[in-house]
Structure formats: C-alpha cells, structure tokens
Design an enzyme around this catalytic site. Structure first.
Site, PDB file in Angstrom:
ATOM      1  N   GLU A   1       1.043  -1.325   0.408  1.00 35.91           N
ATOM      2  CA  GLU A   1       0.332   0.130   0.226  1.00 35.91           C
ATOM      3  C   GLU A   1       0.746   1.436  -0.350  1.00 35.91           C
ATOM      4  O   GLU A   1       1.663   1.366   0.728  1.00 35.91           O
ATOM      5  CB  GLU A   1      -1.057  -0.299   1.314  1.00 35.91           C
TER       6      GLU A   1
ATOM      7  N   ASN B   1       4.142   3.363 -10.898  1.00 36.51           N
ATOM      8  CA  ASN B   1       2.560   3.399 -11.124  1.00 36.51           C
ATOM      9  C   ASN B   1       1.790   3.448 -10.542  1.00 36.51           C
ATOM     10  O   ASN B   1      -0.001   4.210 -10.487  1.00 36.51           O
ATOM     11  CB  ASN B   1       2.679   1.754 -12.525  1.00 36.51           C
TER      12      ASN B   1
ATOM     13  N   SER C   1       3.350   9.237 -14.834  1.00 33.87           N
ATOM     14  CA  SER C   1       2.674  10.601 -14.563  1.00 33.87           C
ATOM     15  C   SER C   1       1.966  11.192 -15.340  1.00 33.87           C
ATOM     16  O   SER C   1       0.974   9.801 -16.115  1.00 33.87           O
ATOM     17  CB  SER C   1       4.120  12.017 -14.394  1.00 33.87           C
TER      18      SER C   1
ATOM     19  N   TYR D   1      -6.558  15.883  -9.488  1.00 37.69           N
ATOM     20  CA  TYR D   1      -5.732  14.924 -10.576  1.00 37.69           C
ATOM     21  C   TYR D   1      -4.476  15.492 -11.202  1.00 37.69           C
ATOM     22  O   TYR D   1      -2.916  15.076 -11.220  1.00 37.69           O
ATOM     23  CB  TYR D   1      -6.195  14.030 -11.584  1.00 37.69           C
TER      24      TYR D   1
ATOM     25  N   LYS E   1      -0.160  15.383 -10.697  1.00 37.66           N
ATOM     26  CA  LYS E   1       0.543  14.856 -11.145  1.00 37.66           C
ATOM     27  C   LYS E   1       1.841  16.123 -12.030  1.00 37.66           C
ATOM     28  O   LYS E   1       2.685  15.755 -12.295  1.00 37.66           O
ATOM     29  CB  LYS E   1      -0.246  14.527 -12.771  1.00 37.66           C
TER      30      LYS E   1
ATOM     31  N   VAL F   1      -4.988   6.179 -22.144  1.00 34.01           N
ATOM     32  CA  VAL F   1      -5.295   4.301 -21.672  1.00 34.01           C
ATOM     33  C   VAL F   1      -6.926   3.847 -22.178  1.00 34.01           C
ATOM     34  O   VAL F   1      -7.307   4.271 -20.385  1.00 34.01           O
ATOM     35  CB  VAL F   1      -3.811   4.336 -21.465  1.00 34.01           C
TER      36      VAL F   1
ATOM     37  N   THR G   1      -7.995   1.910 -19.751  1.00 34.58           N
ATOM     38  CA  THR G   1      -8.303   0.609 -18.544  1.00 34.58           C
ATOM     39  C   THR G   1      -9.804   1.458 -17.342  1.00 34.58           C
ATOM     40  O   THR G   1      -9.996   2.468 -17.913  1.00 34.58           O
ATOM     41  CB  THR G   1      -6.709   1.274 -17.649  1.00 34.58           C
TER      42      THR G   1
HETATM   43  N1  LIG Z   1      -5.308   4.870 -18.317  1.00 33.24           N
HETATM   44  C1  LIG Z   1      -5.383   6.100 -18.903  1.00 33.24           C
HETATM   45  O1  LIG Z   1      -5.590   6.751 -19.331  1.00 33.24           O
HETATM   46  C2  LIG Z   1      -3.296   7.233 -17.674  1.00 33.24           C
HETATM   47  C3  LIG Z   1      -3.408   8.738 -18.773  1.00 33.24           C
HETATM   48  C4  LIG Z   1      -2.463   9.239 -17.671  1.00 33.24           C
HETATM   49  C5  LIG Z   1      -1.126   8.524 -16.527  1.00 33.24           C
HETATM   50  N2  LIG Z   1      -2.291   7.456 -15.698  1.00 33.24           N
HETATM   51  C6  LIG Z   1      -1.530   6.814 -15.186  1.00 33.24           C
HETATM   52  O2  LIG Z   1      -0.952   5.245 -15.446  1.00 33.24           O
HETATM   53  C7  LIG Z   1      -1.271   4.722 -13.955  1.00 33.24           C
HETATM   54  C8  LIG Z   1      -1.544   3.333 -13.636  1.00 33.24           C
HETATM   55  O3  LIG Z   1      -2.940   4.107 -14.388  1.00 33.24           O
HETATM   56  P1  LIG Z   1      -4.535   2.730 -15.307  1.00 33.24           P
HETATM   57  O4  LIG Z   1      -5.026   3.393 -15.969  1.00 33.24           O
HETATM   58  O5  LIG Z   1      -3.825   1.602 -15.471  1.00 33.24           O
HETATM   59  O6  LIG Z   1      -5.034   2.594 -13.245  1.00 33.24           O
HETATM   60  P2  LIG Z   1      -6.217   1.721 -12.948  1.00 33.24           P
HETATM   61  O7  LIG Z   1      -6.274   0.578 -13.920  1.00 33.24           O
HETATM   62  O8  LIG Z   1      -7.081   2.235 -12.952  1.00 33.24           O
HETATM   63  O9  LIG Z   1      -5.302   0.346 -11.908  1.00 33.24           O
HETATM   64  C9  LIG Z   1      -4.680   1.355 -10.973  1.00 33.24           C
HETATM   65  C10 LIG Z   1      -3.922   0.491  -9.743  1.00 33.24           C
HETATM   66  O10 LIG Z   1      -2.587   1.557  -8.974  1.00 33.24           O
HETATM   67  C11 LIG Z   1      -3.168   1.146  -8.097  1.00 33.24           C
HETATM   68  N3  LIG Z   1      -3.092   1.505  -6.582  1.00 33.24           N
HETATM   69  C12 LIG Z   1      -4.264   2.732  -6.147  1.00 33.24           C
HETATM   70  N4  LIG Z   1      -3.598   2.918  -5.406  1.00 33.24           N
HETATM   71  C13 LIG Z   1      -2.718   2.729  -4.932  1.00 33.24           C
HETATM   72  C14 LIG Z   1      -2.172   2.287  -3.413  1.00 33.24           C
HETATM   73  N5  LIG Z   1      -2.661   3.352  -2.774  1.00 33.24           N
HETATM   74  N6  LIG Z   1      -1.430   2.024  -3.286  1.00 33.24           N
HETATM   75  C15 LIG Z   1      -1.368   0.806  -3.734  1.00 33.24           C
HETATM   76  N7  LIG Z   1      -1.093   0.460  -5.166  1.00 33.24           N
HETATM   77  C16 LIG Z   1      -2.371   1.504  -5.645  1.00 33.24           C
HETATM   78  C17 LIG Z   1      -4.569  -0.234  -8.112  1.00 33.24           C
HETATM   79  O11 LIG Z   1      -4.799  -1.012  -6.760  1.00 33.24           O
HETATM   80  P3  LIG Z   1      -5.860  -1.194  -7.026  1.00 33.24           P
HETATM   81  O12 LIG Z   1      -6.251  -2.354  -7.898  1.00 33.24           O
HETATM   82  O13 LIG Z   1      -5.855  -2.583  -5.279  1.00 33.24           O
HETATM   83  O14 LIG Z   1      -7.197  -0.515  -6.557  1.00 33.24           O
HETATM   84  C18 LIG Z   1      -4.657  -0.575  -9.967  1.00 33.24           C
HETATM   85  O15 LIG Z   1      -3.278  -1.067  -9.073  1.00 33.24           O
HETATM   86  C19 LIG Z   1      -1.527   5.702 -12.966  1.00 33.24           C
HETATM   87  O16 LIG Z   1       0.127   6.404 -12.191  1.00 33.24           O
HETATM   88  C20 LIG Z   1      -2.541   7.047 -13.718  1.00 33.24           C
HETATM   89  O17 LIG Z   1      -2.170   8.420 -12.968  1.00 33.24           O
HETATM   90  C21 LIG Z   1      -2.986   6.782 -16.847  1.00 33.24           C
END
Ligand SMILES: NC(=O)c1ccc[n+]([C@@H]2O[C@H](COP(=O)([O-])OP(=O)(O)OC[C@H]3O[C@@H](n4cnc5c(N)ncnc54)[C@H](OP(=O)(O)O)[C@@H]3O)[C@@H](O)[C@H]2O)c1
Length: 228
Positions: free
Chosen positions: A56, A81, A134, A150, A154, A183, A185
């Site tokens: 965590e 990440n 980021s 958010y 960042k 992305v 997700t």
């Molecule tokens: N998707 C996009 O378009 C996008 C764009 C720009 C940046 N990002 C960045 O890319 C990264 C990954 O995003 P994603 O789209 O893959 O998001 P996601 O699908 O929501 O996954 C986020 C992951 O972070 C974990 N997490 C959240 N809070 C946490 C904590 N306090 N301690 C440990 N783990 C934690 C979650 O764990 P749980 O499964 O346990 O909840 C999950 O595995 C993030 O930093 C996000 O800000 C994403």
C-alpha cells in the site's frame, strides 16, 4: 536480464507492464494492495521470474515491509505506476478536500517514498532507473479546465521527479516521469486513445533505453520529450 519492480500491478497499465517485462525475459517484482495477491497476478506465476509483494504505497509500514523482503536484491528499474484519478468532486467550486489530499498522497508523495526506500536496491544495479507514471494532465503547458486534484498531483510529481533526478545524478540513477498516453483502463475508460498493450510496449522500450543522459526529462510513452 533486468530486474524490475512495478507498483499497482493488479490491473491496468501496471498489470500489462508485468506481462510484457516477463515476456521480454526480465525478473519482475509486482506489487498489489490487500492481503492476498489478485488472480490477475497469480495467473502469471507459471514463470519463476515473477515475485508478488504486497504494497500500500501510502503506508510507511507497508513500504518498510517491502524493503525488508527485498533486502540485498539488486533492482534495475522501479516503475512507480500506482495512482488514482481522485475524488468525484474536484472542481474549483466543489472540491472534496480530503479526496484531493488522498490523491496527493498516492500520486505525488508515494513515488518519492517508495523510491527512497529502495535506493539501496538501485545502488546495486549497473544501470539504475526510476520511471514514474505521470500524466500530460499535469503539464503546465497544456491548459485545460477541471480535474484539479488529479492535474495538480501529477504536476507536483513531475517537479518531485525533476528534483530527484538532480539529487540522484551523482549516484548514476536515471529518473524520468512518463506520460503513458490516454489508455483504455478502468481509469482511462473505453473511449481512450490507446490500448494497455501499446502503452506498456512504449514504456518498456523507454525504460530499457534511457540512460543517465536522459535523467530529469519528462517523456511520453512514445519516447519523445513532453513539455513540462
Ligand atoms: N489510463 C490512462 O489513460 C492514464 C493516463 C495518464 C496517466 N495514467 C497513470 O497511469 C497509472 C496507472 O493507471 P491505470 O490507468 O492503469 O489505472 P487503474 O487501472 O485504475 O489501476 C491503478 C492501479 O494502482 C493501484 N493503486 C491505487 N492506489 C494505490 C495505493 N494507495 N497503493 C497501492 N496501489 C494503488 C490500483 O490498485 P487496486 O487494483 O488495488 O485498486 C491499481 O492496480 C496511474 O498513475 C495513472 O495516473 C493513466
């Protein structure tokens, strides 16, 4: 063979990074939240190059437990990440302040605390690198409304990583924040521009290629520099 540690690896970009680093022959430490590893990660355990560790990222006890488990192990690449999009209410006129602070804890403070805790592991590598996922939503050059919690988290983590890059340069540790694209997700949603596979492929290539000459640069997943 690289050894990589990826936080927040249970789903989304983190999970796909685990898969692709394993496919490319790396040794991977993947972290997840909670008491038991999720099926998304245990399903990948057929290779002995994957180790699962609880983390965590906002809990110093959890970070300490991770460092104890990893004591004496060389880590080449840390990928910070784990992240959240923040509270439902994050406009200037309707801000969930508690949620904003939680967003900062996870997106901004934790990447520094995790990296700092693992410096002894990075110091054992010939080519230590820190990638922090980021977002272009934190870029000061891109003007856009809303999503204040958010965006500010960042923007701030970019500054944290820029400072850290300077601080760690003498130790030959390369530090770069990276925009992963928009992305598909849970966070990015179905209308996003690119798949997790495309995003992770780019991040992996970047993580492999950056050197100390790149430290302190903000990159996109495509390997180009992003304006701060
Ligand atoms: N998707 C996009 O378009 C996008 C764009 C720009 C940046 N990002 C960045 O890319 C990264 C990954 O995003 P994603 O789209 O893959 O998001 P996601 O699908 O929501 O996954 C986020 C992951 O972070 C974990 N997490 C959240 N809070 C946490 C904590 N306090 N301690 C440990 N783990 C934690 C979650 O764990 P749980 O499964 O346990 O909840 C999950 O595995 C993030 O930093 C996000 O800000 C994403």
């Amino acid at each position: 063979m690289n050894t990589v540690l990826i936080t927040g690896a249970a789903r989304g970009i983190g999970l796909e990074l685990v898969k692709q680093f394993l496919e490319s022959g790396s040794q991977v430490f993947a972290t997840y939240r909670g008491n038991t590893p999720p099926a998304s990660l245990t399903d990948l355990l057929s290779t002995n190059r994957l180790s699962l560790r609880p983390l965590e990222v906002t809990d110093q006890n959890s970070i300490d437990a991770l460092t104890a488990l990893l004591e004496g192990i060389s880590i080449d690449i840390i990928i910070n990440n784990a992240g959240i999009i923040g509270p439902q209410d994050q406009s200037y006129h309707n801000m969930d302040v508690k949620g904003w602070l939680e967003t900062f804890e996870i997106n901004t403070v934790a990447p520094l605390m995790v990296t700092n805790a693992l410096l002894p592991n990075l110091a054992m590598s010939d080519s230590p690198r820190v990638i922090t996922i980021s977002s272009q939503m934190g870029s000061l050059e891109r003007e856009a409304k809303g999503m204040i919690a958010y965006r500010s988290s960042k923007a701030a983590v970019n500054k944290v990583m820029q400072v850290l890059a300077l601080e760690l340069k003498e130790q030959n540790i390369t530090v770069c924040p990276v925009h992963p694209g928009w992305v598909k997700t849970d966070m990015g949603g179905d209308n996003a521009d690119i798949s997790v596979q495309e995003s992770a492929r780019g991040i992996l290539k970047l993580a492999r290629n950056i050197t100390i000459a790149d430290t302190g640069k903000f990159f996109t997943w495509e390997g180009t520099e992003h304006p701060w």
